[in-house]
Design an enzyme around this catalytic site. Sequence first.
Site, PDB file in Angstrom:
ATOM      1  N   GLU A  59      -3.205   6.812   7.920  1.00 52.77           N
ATOM      2  CA  GLU A  59      -4.012   7.725   7.123  1.00 52.77           C
ATOM      3  C   GLU A  59      -4.945   8.511   8.040  1.00 52.77           C
ATOM      4  O   GLU A  59      -5.325   8.027   9.110  1.00 52.77           O
ATOM      5  CB  GLU A  59      -4.879   6.959   6.107  1.00 52.77           C
ATOM      6  CG  GLU A  59      -4.106   6.320   4.982  1.00 52.77           C
ATOM      7  CD  GLU A  59      -5.019   5.568   4.037  1.00 52.77           C
ATOM      8  OE1 GLU A  59      -6.220   5.417   4.365  1.00 52.77           O
ATOM      9  OE2 GLU A  59      -4.545   5.127   2.989  1.00 52.77           O
ATOM     10  N   LYS A  72       0.824  -1.209   0.000  1.00 56.84           N
ATOM     11  CA  LYS A  72       0.000   0.000   0.000  1.00 56.84           C
ATOM     12  C   LYS A  72       0.858   1.260   0.000  1.00 56.84           C
ATOM     13  O   LYS A  72       0.548   2.246  -0.658  1.00 56.84           O
ATOM     14  CB  LYS A  72      -0.920  -0.003   1.215  1.00 56.84           C
ATOM     15  CG  LYS A  72      -2.069  -0.997   1.153  1.00 56.84           C
ATOM     16  CD  LYS A  72      -3.003  -0.778   2.320  1.00 56.84           C
ATOM     17  CE  LYS A  72      -4.224  -1.699   2.251  1.00 56.84           C
ATOM     18  NZ  LYS A  72      -3.878  -3.094   2.490  1.00 56.84           N
ATOM     19  N   ARG A 111      -6.883  -8.271  -9.088  1.00 51.90           N
ATOM     20  CA  ARG A 111      -7.566  -9.554  -9.238  1.00 51.90           C
ATOM     21  C   ARG A 111      -9.041  -9.299  -9.493  1.00 51.90           C
ATOM     22  O   ARG A 111      -9.495  -8.149  -9.512  1.00 51.90           O
ATOM     23  CB  ARG A 111      -7.431 -10.372  -7.955  1.00 51.90           C
ATOM     24  CG  ARG A 111      -7.918  -9.602  -6.718  1.00 51.90           C
ATOM     25  CD  ARG A 111      -7.990 -10.452  -5.485  1.00 51.90           C
ATOM     26  NE  ARG A 111      -8.164  -9.675  -4.269  1.00 51.90           N
ATOM     27  CZ  ARG A 111      -9.318  -9.197  -3.817  1.00 51.90           C
ATOM     28  NH1 ARG A 111     -10.419  -9.390  -4.514  1.00 51.90           N
ATOM     29  NH2 ARG A 111      -9.390  -8.513  -2.687  1.00 51.90           N
TER      30      ARG A 111
END
Length: 675
Positions: free
Chosen positions: A200, A116, A291
């Site tokens: 975050e 990430k 995916r």
Amino acid sequence: MFRSLLVANRGEIACRIFRTARRMGLRCIAVYSEADAHALHVELADEAYPIGPPPAASSYLRIDRILDAARQAGAEAIHPGYGFLAETADFAEACEQAGIVFVGPPAPAIRAMGSKAAAKALMAEAGVPLVPGYHGDAQDDARLSAEAERIGYPVLIKASAGGGGRGMHIVERAADFSDALAAARRVAKAAFGDDRVLLERYLRRPRHIEVQVLGDAHGTILDLSTRDCSVQRRYQKVVEEAPAPDLPDAVRTALAEAAVDAARAVGYRNAGTVEFIAEDDAFYFMEMNTRLQVEHPVTELITGLDLVEWQLRIAAGEALPFREPPPVAGHAVEARLCAEDPTLDWRPAVGRLDRFLLPDDAVGVRIDTGVREGDTITPFYDSMIAKVIAHGEDRAAALRRLGLALAAIRIDGVTTNLDLLRRIVGHPSFRAGDLSTGFIAAHADDLLAAPRPVPDRALIAASAALLLDEQDRAERFARESGDPHSPWNRRDGWRLHGVASAETELIQDGVARRVRAEYGAGAWTLRFATETGEAVALDLRARRGLDHDSLLLDVDGVRTRATVRRYGDDIVVTLSGAEPASATLTVSQRLGTAAAALAASGSVAAPIPGRVVKVMVEAGQEVARGEALVILEAMKTELRIAAPTDGTVVRVCVQAGDLVSEGTELAFVEAEAGR
């Protein structure tokens, strides 16, 4: 196009991929663990190969065993499905090295989006908007704490290498940061083998909006509209829909452009999803799932595309035949039916699907599942049983169809979130499109409320079933005795010592209802307190219907039907009528005597099979009621096993890493005097 396909997965997604592959004329190859030897995906395949013991780490995550199976079968391509190895770059590379087509993106794209932190740095370069946060390599506690202060509380801690909400923690204040960081690292290490985290800013009322992308090897990358996946529990999706409702056209266009830019930045190919978090008209990149997504059916229903088919065609080198996104028609909503108990902090459930009835002729409804009636939900894999998807000309029509489909589903033997799904789909705020990731928490009083008291009719039906069971036992004794004069041959309610009455106590969610049955004049008189507390006496005649579980009841002259199934001490009653209702009751006299004795003695047992992640206490330690003793992991969920009372830990019976079965003693807490 290749001629054979191995699906390196199990359950619902393996079955769904085989459905398309068979339509395309491909030979379908399955792999299975020992726990899945008789699974539906194994039966649907042309060939199936064993790959190891039940734990995923010993089977579905073993690249070597999957490739060995592919070589034995002569598979020309491998589809990873979702989960397990689907986003593992090493697996994509191993397939390529083995000369087998990997149905998915190139390994570099998986690797670029797999972290990430690295992905967000890459997105910043590509001009994709990001939530303020910290994605750096420095991972010491002091640096992370300082970055949290810089970002400003509340902050969100996320596993850098993870997905599916695992390892996420909201931290409201600095005093809680250290404990939350330790918990996030522990989960990240166990789930992904990497304990790095990122931080975050936590948005108060965000929506989770994602964009499906599809790219070929010839330079075309298209967006296939948006999805809203805001209704979540523990950061895992519960209900998804497409297109995302109530988005201004400018925001919808900007999301599509940002998603395509993100995919192009990593040279993406095949199907993928770019996920954003949005608040008001602003949106920020979260991650890219390299995916197929669980919720892909809603996109298929509004675009008319089979995404698995296009995954296979792109992997075979074909170009997309369109240069613009296909038009969107109507609206689609998907609900994830899972084996879990929402009222017990989403505790995963295991057991046998004694009854599993799905609507097979509902207009505009599609159901994807990997299990059948009689299958067992095990603790080794994801808790999802099925996906119920409805499509309509607009959102209201799709919700009506989904509501009817959910109402028609019947499940016995395993606790599920079916009632929660019904409540969500029928909730006024959901129908109005008032969506955020805190939707379930905001409406918990409505969605997670305790069930209504046991309907009187359910109590009567359960009592009738018990009385008929006793009559059956009497007849069996009479047959076995061979004595025509045996008192067991009598149908007049005879009891030993001349007592023609019986009393039982039935419990639902801790509320006991006592019923006394007295026999006379060819019928039973039931005496009990009604739902309103009024004491009544009712005349009951009962007999079985065409099958053993069906009952025909005559109560004070009113005739009705019910279905009653017995599972040990549990009785599941389904009532007929304009609004079918179900209730599960427990016969208290026979209820878990061993478990009750353990609980009364202070023993703390595992509620479900699982793996001990962490032991929080030691012998001799004083604990308060509700304090965590052991962290248990089962079905991708961490369960906090708490002290049942204030007291002292006398013994700890497990250690981190232990695999325990249901009922295994974890610890023993001696209550304080007077407790």
